[in-house]
Design a protein around this motif. Structure first.
Motif, PDB file in Angstrom:
ATOM      1  N   HIS A   1      14.662  -5.142  -7.275  1.00 45.01           N
ATOM      2  CA  HIS A   1      13.576  -4.374  -7.893  1.00 45.01           C
ATOM      3  C   HIS A   1      13.079  -3.364  -6.855  1.00 45.01           C
ATOM      4  O   HIS A   1      12.482  -3.734  -5.852  1.00 45.01           O
ATOM      5  N   GLU A   2      13.355  -2.085  -7.096  1.00 44.40           N
ATOM      6  CA  GLU A   2      13.107  -1.031  -6.117  1.00 44.40           C
ATOM      7  C   GLU A   2      12.000  -0.079  -6.568  1.00 44.40           C
ATOM      8  O   GLU A   2      11.626  -0.051  -7.734  1.00 44.40           O
ATOM      9  N   GLY A   3      11.530   0.699  -5.597  1.00 46.34           N
ATOM     10  CA  GLY A   3      10.604   1.780  -5.907  1.00 46.34           C
ATOM     11  C   GLY A   3       9.183   1.578  -5.421  1.00 46.34           C
ATOM     12  O   GLY A   3       8.306   2.404  -5.709  1.00 46.34           O
ATOM     13  N   TRP A   4       8.929   0.517  -4.663  1.00 46.72           N
ATOM     14  CA  TRP A   4       7.552   0.212  -4.267  1.00 46.72           C
ATOM     15  C   TRP A   4       6.991   1.202  -3.258  1.00 46.72           C
ATOM     16  O   TRP A   4       5.779   1.338  -3.120  1.00 46.72           O
TER      17      TRP A   4
ATOM     18  N   HIS B   1      -2.700  -1.042  -2.196  1.00 44.53           N
ATOM     19  CA  HIS B   1      -2.437  -1.283  -3.617  1.00 44.53           C
ATOM     20  C   HIS B   1      -0.952  -1.541  -3.858  1.00 44.53           C
ATOM     21  O   HIS B   1      -0.574  -2.487  -4.564  1.00 44.53           O
ATOM     22  N   SER B   2      -0.085  -0.722  -3.275  1.00 45.66           N
ATOM     23  CA  SER B   2       1.360  -0.881  -3.454  1.00 45.66           C
ATOM     24  C   SER B   2       1.829  -2.223  -2.901  1.00 45.66           C
ATOM     25  O   SER B   2       2.632  -2.929  -3.534  1.00 45.66           O
ATOM     26  N   ARG B   3       1.337  -2.573  -1.729  1.00 48.53           N
ATOM     27  CA  ARG B   3       1.747  -3.844  -1.123  1.00 48.53           C
ATOM     28  C   ARG B   3       1.270  -5.021  -1.963  1.00 48.53           C
ATOM     29  O   ARG B   3       2.002  -6.003  -2.157  1.00 48.53           O
ATOM     30  N   GLY B   4       0.044  -4.938  -2.497  1.00 53.28           N
ATOM     31  CA  GLY B   4      -0.468  -6.012  -3.333  1.00 53.28           C
ATOM     32  C   GLY B   4       0.344  -6.191  -4.605  1.00 53.28           C
ATOM     33  O   GLY B   4       0.637  -7.314  -5.025  1.00 53.28           O
TER      34      GLY B   4
ATOM     35  N   ARG C   1       8.403  -4.661   2.889  1.00 50.46           N
ATOM     36  CA  ARG C   1       9.668  -4.088   2.452  1.00 50.46           C
ATOM     37  C   ARG C   1       9.485  -3.291   1.164  1.00 50.46           C
ATOM     38  O   ARG C   1       8.653  -3.613   0.332  1.00 50.46           O
ATOM     39  N   GLN C   2      10.316  -2.272   1.017  1.00 53.35           N
ATOM     40  CA  GLN C   2      10.221  -1.378  -0.129  1.00 53.35           C
ATOM     41  C   GLN C   2      11.032  -1.854  -1.330  1.00 53.35           C
ATOM     42  O   GLN C   2      11.047  -1.202  -2.371  1.00 53.35           O
TER      43      GLN C   2
END
Length: 269
Positions: A227-230, A239-242, A133-134
């Motif tokens: 908390h948004e923006g991933w 990297h983003s998911r981690g 999820r983002q």
């Protein structure tokens, strides 16, 4: 909420209760669903439900209680399967006394998404789980107390925030991978109502944004974080998911600490 699929009840039941089936459309469950068992449904991106199983009636009904990120009020969930050799109807009943009206529409949309993923898996046999999820979100219900989590003196008791001189400068993430700090900007607080700020991720092309909201509800207060923006960091997917996984664990710990603190101070009004 109900959905009908062209599969017999036994097939649908396996998708709802067996770890291999659940992992294809919902999440990894360990240990397996069984009466009296405490288990966890893990989505692999930092999100999870802690689950207490109450009833497993083969090919017919599964009843359990769960809490998202292990915090907040327990919801009572019942999955029911009815049908014949040609088709089955899967029904979801989700009950939580005192649930804020603001969450009802969001939960309906969530269950609609889950049932569509279940249907897709049962129809194709292919995995239909979302990758990650983002947004990170979660909530806690705090009992009546004089403790104020959204005041300058209260916010440091539960949020992993550090100061840089006379301003809030860092958001700290501490988990099995060790401690790390991330720079904070745009800090803005309306006491006892909202807190917003941005968290900078090194090498990212955009900031992540956080909102903490406190609303009176059911004799106490409802504390909600988002908390948004991933998905717009511009980093690799891995990297983003981690990073999202680490921050989700930190937010879960912060909400749990807020619950504990409020209950500890419950006698002080």
């Amino acid at each position: 909420m109900s959905t009908t699929v062209h599969q017999p009840p036994a097939t649908v039941w396996r998708a709802l209760t067996e770890p291999q089936g659940l992992a294809m459309w919902l999440g990894r469950v360990d240990p397996p669903m069984a009466p009296g068992v405490a288990t966890r449904i893990d989505f692999g991106d930092g999100d999870f439900f802690d689950v207490e199983v109450d009833l497993v009636r083969a090919y017919d009904r599964l009843s359990f209680r769960w809490r998202f990120l292990g915090v907040g009020p327990e919801a009572q969930i019942t999955w029911t399967v009815t049908g014949d050799d040609r088709s089955s109807t899967f029904t979801v009943d989700d009950r939580c006394p005192g649930r804020p009206p603001s969450e009802v529409a969001q939960l309906k949309e969530g269950w609609r998404d889950f049932t569509e993923r279940l249907t897709a898996y049962l129809t194709t046999g292919a995995q239909s789980r979302y990758r990650w999820r983002q947004v990170i979100d979660g909530s806690a219900h705090l009992p009546p107390t004089r403790w104020r989590p959204l005041r300058e003196d209260g916010v440091f008791e539960w949020l992993p925030i550090g100061t840089d001189g006379d301003r809030q400068g860092w958001f700290f993430v501490v988990d099995n991978d060790g401690p790390r700090r991330f720079a904070i900007t745009d800090w803005s607080m309306v006491p006892d109502r909202t807190l917003t700020f941005s968290v900078a991720i090194p090498q990212a092309r955009a900031l992540t944004t956080c909102e903490v909201r406190l609303t009176p509800h059911d004799g106490g207060t409802h504390l909600r974080v988002q908390h948004e923006g991933w998905g717009r960091l511009g980093l690799t997917d891995l990297h983003s998911r981690g990073l999202r996984h680490r921050f989700a664990a930190t937010w879960a710990a912060a909400l749990s600490l807020a619950e504990q603190t409020a209950h500890t101070r419950q006698g002080s009004r």
